[in-house]
Motif scaffolding. Structure first.
Motif, PDB file in Angstrom:
ATOM      1  N   ALA A 151     -83.192 -56.152  33.918  1.00 53.32           N
ATOM      2  CA  ALA A 151     -84.228 -55.738  33.170  1.00 53.32           C
ATOM      3  C   ALA A 151     -84.549 -54.010  33.231  1.00 53.32           C
ATOM      4  CB  ALA A 151     -85.455 -56.340  33.779  1.00 53.32           C
ATOM      5  N   GLY A 152     -84.230 -53.546  34.425  1.00 50.20           N
ATOM      6  CA  GLY A 152     -84.370 -52.057  34.520  1.00 50.20           C
ATOM      7  C   GLY A 152     -83.701 -51.353  33.799  1.00 50.20           C
ATOM      8  N   PHE A 153     -82.186 -51.879  33.878  1.00 53.59           N
ATOM      9  CA  PHE A 153     -81.382 -51.215  32.941  1.00 53.59           C
ATOM     10  C   PHE A 153     -81.377 -51.322  31.630  1.00 53.59           C
ATOM     11  CE2 PHE A 153     -78.818 -50.779  37.177  1.00 53.59           C
ATOM     12  CZ  PHE A 153     -78.642 -49.359  36.966  1.00 53.59           C
ATOM     13  N   ALA A 154     -81.911 -52.494  31.166  1.00 51.31           N
ATOM     14  CA  ALA A 154     -82.161 -52.601  29.781  1.00 51.31           C
ATOM     15  C   ALA A 154     -83.179 -51.840  29.320  1.00 51.31           C
ATOM     16  CB  ALA A 154     -82.515 -54.259  29.463  1.00 51.31           C
ATOM     17  N   VAL A 155     -84.062 -51.601  29.845  1.00 43.87           N
ATOM     18  CA  VAL A 155     -85.350 -50.913  29.569  1.00 43.87           C
ATOM     19  C   VAL A 155     -84.715 -49.439  29.602  1.00 43.87           C
ATOM     20  CG1 VAL A 155     -87.605 -49.717  30.426  1.00 43.87           C
ATOM     21  CG2 VAL A 155     -87.047 -52.319  30.641  1.00 43.87           C
ATOM     22  N   LEU A 156     -83.886 -48.851  30.435  1.00 50.29           N
ATOM     23  CA  LEU A 156     -83.514 -47.445  30.187  1.00 50.29           C
ATOM     24  C   LEU A 156     -82.712 -47.387  29.123  1.00 50.29           C
ATOM     25  CD1 LEU A 156     -82.400 -46.707  33.991  1.00 50.29           C
ATOM     26  CD2 LEU A 156     -84.309 -45.705  32.727  1.00 50.29           C
ATOM     27  N   GLY A 157     -81.690 -48.383  28.836  1.00 49.37           N
ATOM     28  CA  GLY A 157     -81.058 -48.400  27.670  1.00 49.37           C
ATOM     29  C   GLY A 157     -82.017 -48.153  26.336  1.00 49.37           C
TER      30      GLY A 157
END
Length: 470
Positions: A40-46
């Motif tokens: 989820a965190g990396f998706a938000v950063l993306g």
């Protein structure tokens, strides 16, 4: 049946088997929570990278292209209008300024077209629009170049005007509609990305809460079993794992909910206003160009006067207003708004901005923009009155002059006021992007790390109990 009973005895009937099963479930759930939070965190950063590095820049580039096309055409008209007869009787300051701004606009268009060509990759419709724009712009430049060349010859004003008409017709029928299409297309793509990101965030938040609740329930059941079976009040390792899980869920939820809030502020509170104000700026430059065209081309004055009114209505729409009644109605409706901010009797891009006031100082800056716009509108009527009185040179000097209290000076004040409003929204867009990224960078390592720690603490806490059965 015998095999099933044997399997049940192996994995559940004995105390060690029950502890190992509960430990395995706890570790798997904690690992799943850590993985979910990380994904989820990396998706938000993306999503933030898409917003800041692709979606917003390509939308603003399309809006900048629209503005630069209008500015270039306006400056071409100003060059022709101020040049006199091959330089004889030239209005020197307006001419010099127009030549400089013409070159700036042409370079800006080239830059925007290159940016949009890269941004359009993957969308065949946008690629075709940019290709068509590039070809049409080359033709437009050729026509304007020919007009300026003819205007440099004594007695060449008529030929120059004919070329300019063809160029401005090309601008209106093909270039500007295509640029407007790109603004709408890129803004719609941005909105779709935003909707998808918000939906994903909502789903991920629900999953984190559900998985966290399940893990806490399993840890609670494990603690209860240990208390009941070993007659101890609490197992320190399991208790620590429970605390870590609770903190991980809180921090992970905070990360996702904060990201959703910052994303909404960036997209709707800030960027919706940026788009509306960018459109307003492009329309303003087009309206300003209509003034110059009106003075330059006597045969098309009715057309350019109607076009100026249409642009005014796009900015500050007044039902059934004509050019002769527009200013009075503007003053009346604006005074009504200043008395009561809920009394909005006008439409257009200014109304769109005033409906989306969010940030400190934004309302005052937006109101100042409308007030400077009203001054510019009064200047326009003065230009037309001077021309009607047969004072063509005075009308041109007032329209294109840069001295204080001339139309161009007031237009500059209007654009400066509009830029201040846009600047407030751009600053908050940038800060929302930064805060959204910081929320992930600051909370994700803790949330994911605490989930892993919960698994390890559970294993450590159960080791002494399992050792009793070794």
């Amino acid at each position: 049946m015998a095999a099933r009973a044997a399997l049940r005895r192996r994995y559940w009937a004995s105390v060690p088997a029950r502890l190992r099963l509960l430990r395995a479930v706890t570790v798997l759930l904690a690992a799943a929570l850590a993985v979910l939070l990380t994904v989820a965190g990396f998706a938000v950063l993306g999503a933030w990278s898409s917003v800041a590095d692709r979606d917003a820049p390509r939308t603003t580039s399309a809006a900048d292209l629209d503005l630069a096309l209008n500015d270039m055409d306006a400056q071409a008209a100003n060059i022709l209008l101020s040049n006199g007869d091959a330089g004889k009787g030239r209005l020197q300051t307006p001419y010099t300024k127009a030549v400089g701004y013409y070159g700036d606009a042409r370079r800006e268009i080239g830059h925007d077209l290159r940016t949009l060509a890269v941004a359009a990759q993957g969308s065949r419709a946008d690629e075709q629009t940019v290709e068509s724009l590039t070809d049409d712009f080359a033709e437009y430049q050729e026509l304007i170049g020919r007009a300026l060349e003819n205007d440099g010859h004594s007695g060449g004003k008529a030929a120059a005007l004919a070329d300019y008409r063809r160029a401005t017709d090309l601008l209106r029928t093909r270039l500007l509609p295509a640029a407007s299409t790109l603004v709408s297309s890129n803004n719609a793509a941005f909105d779709a990305e935003y909707a998808s990101a918000r939906s994903t965030l909502d789903t991920q938040l629900a999953a984190v809460l559900a998985l966290g609740a399940l893990l806490l329930a399993v840890l609670g059941a494990l603690q209860w079993y240990l208390t009941r079976r070993f007659r101890r009040i609490l197992n320190p390792g399991v208790l620590a794992a429970t605390v870590c899980t609770l903190l991980a869920v809180i921090l992970g939820s905070q990360m996702l909910s904060a990201s959703a809030t910052h994303l909404r502020v960036a997209r709707h509170d800030a960027f919706d206003s940026v788009v509306a104000l960018s459109r307003a700026r492009a329309i303003a430059y087009d309206a300003n160009a209509d003034e110059s065209r009106y003075l330059l081309d006597p045969q098309r004055r009715a057309q350019y006067e109607a076009s100026f009114l249409a642009k005014s209505q796009e900015l500050y729409g007044l039902k059934d207003a004509t050019l002769s009644t527009y200013n009075a109605e503007l003053d009346t409706t604006w005074q009504a708004y200043r008395t009561d901010h809920r009394d909005l009797r006008f439409t257009g891009e200014f109304r769109r901005e005033l409906d989306n006031i969010t940030f400190p100082g934004e309302r005052a800056a937006a109101e100042q923009t409308v007030e400077t716009y009203a001054v510019y509108q009064r200047d326009d009527r003065k230009v037309r009155a001077l021309l009607a009185a047969g004072k063509e040179r005075e009308a041109a000097e007032f329209c294109m002059g840069w001295d204080p209290d001339t139309s161009n000076a007031h237009f500059g004040e209007w654009m400066a006021a509009l830029d201040r409003v846009a600047g407030i929204n751009r600053a908050h867009f940038t800060s929302s992007v930064g805060e959204g990224r910081s929320a992930v960078d600051g909370l994700l390592p803790w949330a994911a790390g605490l989930s892993v720690a919960a698994a390890l603490l559970c294993m450590v806490g159960l080791r002494p109990r399992l050792a009793e059965f070794a």
